[in-house]
Design an enzyme around this catalytic site. Sequence first.
Site, PDB file in Angstrom:
ATOM      1  CG  PHE A 197      -9.761  15.030  -8.121  1.00 60.60           C
ATOM      2  CD1 PHE A 197      -8.800  15.581  -8.951  1.00 60.60           C
ATOM      3  CD2 PHE A 197      -9.637  13.695  -7.757  1.00 60.60           C
ATOM      4  CE1 PHE A 197      -7.747  14.826  -9.407  1.00 60.60           C
ATOM      5  CE2 PHE A 197      -8.592  12.925  -8.208  1.00 60.60           C
ATOM      6  CZ  PHE A 197      -7.634  13.496  -9.032  1.00 60.60           C
ATOM      7  NE  ARG A 251      -8.419   8.184  -7.537  1.00 62.37           N
ATOM      8  CZ  ARG A 251      -8.762   8.898  -6.478  1.00 62.37           C
ATOM      9  NH1 ARG A 251      -9.157   8.295  -5.381  1.00 62.37           N
ATOM     10  NH2 ARG A 251      -8.682  10.204  -6.502  1.00 62.37           N
ATOM     11  CG  ASP A 287      -3.657   7.913  -2.346  1.00 61.67           C
ATOM     12  OD1 ASP A 287      -4.793   8.026  -1.870  1.00 61.67           O
ATOM     13  OD2 ASP A 287      -2.625   8.033  -1.683  1.00 61.67           O
ATOM     14  CG  ASP A 310      -1.811   1.164   1.325  1.00 62.36           C
ATOM     15  OD1 ASP A 310      -2.323   1.591   0.282  1.00 62.36           O
ATOM     16  OD2 ASP A 310      -1.999   1.677   2.436  1.00 62.36           O
ATOM     17  CE  LYS A 311      -0.157   7.422  -2.086  1.00 63.50           C
ATOM     18  NZ  LYS A 311       0.076   8.326  -0.944  1.00 63.50           N
ATOM     19  CB  THR A 312      -1.950   6.498   2.099  1.00 65.82           C
ATOM     20  OG1 THR A 312      -2.094   7.050   0.796  1.00 65.82           O
ATOM     21  CG2 THR A 312      -2.187   7.563   3.144  1.00 65.82           C
ATOM     22  CE  LYS A 330      -7.441  21.820  -4.979  1.00 59.76           C
ATOM     23  NZ  LYS A 330      -7.117  21.990  -3.560  1.00 59.76           N
TER      24      LYS A 330
END
Length: 1172
Positions: free
Chosen positions: A559, A813, A698, A424-426, A582
């Site tokens: 988003f 995602r 993410d 995983d990343k986060t 943004k």
Amino acid sequence: MLGTPILGQFGPFLFAAPFKLHQVGWCSAILRSLQSARRQGRRYLYTLNTAGLKTTKFGLSLECTVADNCIVTSKYNIITFLPVNLFEQFQEVANTYFLFLLILQLIPQISSLSWFTTIVPLVLVLSITAVKDATDDYFRHKSDNQVNNRQSQVLQNEKWMNVRVGDIIKLENNQFVAADLLLLSSTEPHGLCYIETAELDGETNMKVRQSLSVTSELGDPDKLAQFDGEVVCEPPNNKLDRFSGTLYWRDCKYPLSNQNMLLRGCVLRNTESCYGLVIFAGPDTKLMQNSGCTKFKRTSIDRLMNTLVLWIFGFLVCMGVILAIGNAVWERKAGSLFQNFLPWDPSVNNFLFSAFLSFWSYVIILNTVVPISLYVSVEVIRLGHSYFINWDRKMYCSHSNTAAEVRTTTLNEELGQVEYIFSDKTGTLTQNIMSFNKCSINGHAYGTCTMQKNKDFSSWNPLADGGLCFYDGSLLEAVKTGDLVAHEFFRLLSLCHTVMSEEKTEGALVYKAQSPDEGALVTAARNFGFVFCSRTPGTVTVHELGRPVTYTLLAILDFNNIRKRMSVIVRNPEGRIRLYCKGADTVLFDRLHPCNHELMNITTNHLNEYASDGLRTLALAYRDLTEDEWEEWAELYRGAGRTVDFREDRLAAAYEEIEQDMMLLGATAIEDKLQEGVPETIAILSLANIKIWVLTGDKQETAVNIGYSCKMLTDDMTEIFIINGHTVQGVREELRDAMKEEETQGLGKACSLGNGFSEKPKNPTSPTSLLESISGEFALVISGHSLAHALEADMEYEFVETVSVCKAVICCRVTPLQKALVIELIKRHKKAVTLAIGDGANDVSMIKTAHIGVGISGQEGIQAVLASDYSFAQFRFLQRLLLVHGRWSYLRMCRFLCYFFYKNFAFTMVHFWFGFFCGFSAQTVYDQYFITLYNIVYTSLPVLAMGIFDQDVPEQRSLEYPKLYEPGQLNLLFNKREFFICITQGIYTSVVLFFVPYSVLSHATQSNGIALADYQTFAVTTATALVIVVSVQIALDTGYWTAINHFFVWGSLGSYFTILFVLHSDILFSLFPQQFNFLGSAQNTLKQPVVWLTIALATVICIAPVLAFRFLKVELKPQLSDTVHTGSHRSGYAFAHQEGFGELITSGKNMRLSSLALATFFKEKDSTEMRG
């Protein structure tokens, strides 16, 4: 189409479970208000079938057939524990084998050994394993009970496990959401509520949910009782970010989306209370749909041992057949002559039946080729390795006061064979902490100078955040002097977001952002004078340079991964309407007004500089709207929002229309702080030929930037493929294009060989030229919607072939279940050992699916830890877990197994040779006490000590030379070939141990002239020689001596002689003359010099070939461990590195070395040192 009866719970709301009503696969959830039924104490059952909707009256005792809210992650209960656990244990072939032998030993006609020699060890093994499994499952039950017994208000207090579909639940602040709920109302204005989703997606930041405006006033039970609506929704699924449904109420229909849902596992924050309607409960909730099932994990060595046991059993049957045939021949030709002296048993009436009984007798005698003590010893060794991990102070995190923990003790050696890591990343790779690092405003770059940590802004801005590390004096001066573009830049950052603010004390604002980068951007604007203060559904209040300004929030263009941007449309107090946007520069630049061309080129250069530093970048722009433009677009926007079919597509089209002809303001650069040691850990694991994949929920830009930060992705790579197709055909074309590019580079075949090997270049002149000749580094980034197509059966092979060539793979995602499917795909196609590591509940599914699951005990709950096999606090500890503990565990287990099979074949095969000299009568060479104690006392502790403490190189060398890890990946230390070598050595030893004493003692005499050729002397001599030979052999096999090793090896040898003299003593003979009939044999035998000469001769003949072979192997074909071990004692020169390696490290190219290249490098390096 038949339905299933569903019964509601508590109150008038009845819920029919999801059923397919249309070909599109949608389902119906029906809620009705039945006041008369409630008054009469009745409930109504709805059944959906082809005839339509029917109602039937039932009593209160009718049980509900819909999934309840009780969750079960445990494997057993009191009733099922014994049968299920025994079933699992008897899946071990050896346990079934020993049960079969026990049955044979209960038959007196064929057994020459007592039944207790098998049943006691078998019961011991089953009991130890059962206790361990019961302990593990007890903690699962404890966790389940803790969750199921949480209190929930279902119009009255009720336990979670009793919540049913159709219930209306009242949630209060800081409570967990009990099931998947449709938010009906809230105490906050406009039906808002705030939730924390750490258990779902790993993010600790608050998110906002809002009820429909038509239900937001249902704030008390009386009003809720008047609700009579119909909800049409999707069936239970695992998509955390999507919900699609429609509420039909009062002749109107209202679209439902994920923004109206509270999912199980969320926590209500900053909201006094809210009401929700249970849509999905228990296993149907999205959290549980993503959790997967608890799987029984077994190591590759366990599976190999099962195969070997079957082979050994076949070998045992062959030996039994040979000896039975010999018995038949001997009984027919010679045995008949001894009928008067040695008559057959009454039940034996011919030589064939005698041979049949002899076969089973020899099966029992020779069963010790695989003694049951093997499995007890394996469990003890694994337990010892587990304690070493638990006690490792270098894997202890003082910051969180968390030590490493082994939660599954049966997988330790598999830690030394990992080829794929799925992370995983986060919260796993990152600290989940963002910092505003640099920015570009109107073509001017800021933040390039040295930053002053925690600069004090309070002198001119009392609302500034003192924790911001970004400071640039020129930028601050531009804001103070009224630079309009700088003001607009920070105004955009203070308005274009979904951050929630909370004022705990006067002037002390706390931001709750959906993502840490949003929080960093808003905090930067705050410190430079544009302080976001509060929001309502229709307004945003900002303090601009000390002056409060309230903007009317007209629309939020949210988003998503396709748009890659977010916009807000606001009206300022003067009435001017402006759109602020943004997003990723790749999509935002295409939507700029043509007059921005020059500024866009300058900003692009700045963005490239930021990206090269591994920073997360965003571009900022705005557009002024006239009142007419806004009114026209607002009507289009509202119409798209009311649409039931293709709502997302129509909203996207509306967003696209308004986000055009924007004016560029600048760009931001944010640093996502990695955990300590992440790049170094990934580099070392890559050098160990371990492939690391990142599977994250993410967005793509975030994951790619982290890939650059931790050096998984580099600018030197040949190509980074982006797979982002939305259709099956689109994904297939992108995968095929990637494969063509790989084939063009000429690396497809070489890289797909696996294990990191590629074809060796011809005549490499030096390590440097060899490394430079390696080209064609590929990486692949794929989004969740594309991955869904790539995992389909007709495309998964192409996907696996493409990613096999890539050095790095990042999946963005992805849902929790997709993470598990990716791992399952690699397990199925690559046959490699996989490890999954994560820290959130969204990682549970992949942790359970991988061969080894590791949980990070971080800030995102304990679900990942509870589901894991190993847990610790930081990603960097993974290198020590694998390269030190995992490698040592694999090495120790392999050496243990090799020695164990060797010593038992050496012990057992003596009986086979003896059969040819005892008339095939199933007579044993040794007495039964030696047979019983051989594996329990005489040889058990030395091999246990070696299996627990042995090392080939020190731990520091294991980390310095990651290539040492590769034998485990290639399964070199214990496989079928090594097994045959071990049993061949054991058979050779048995031949020596039988025929040398037999040949010597058959002609030897005592000092008084009496012959030594008797059975008891032969048995004692052979047994003594056997114990000495296997003790010397384990002394040679032990690579790392401790005091415990010395005590066990020499102590076991001493215990043999002590027990031997006791068993042959006068005392035991006088007490039990029938059981101990070898009176004085040991004393008489071992005082004869010829006996000791025989033992010495047998030992030399057994050991000398082993010494010669190992000497020649080290000299002629040394392994890297031999070179490293020798070098660690030989080299006294502090700088024995080869020139050029330091530059290689700093260039980052060492991240991509193939196994062959690194092996060649170290080989030439070591040969240079030896010549020196």
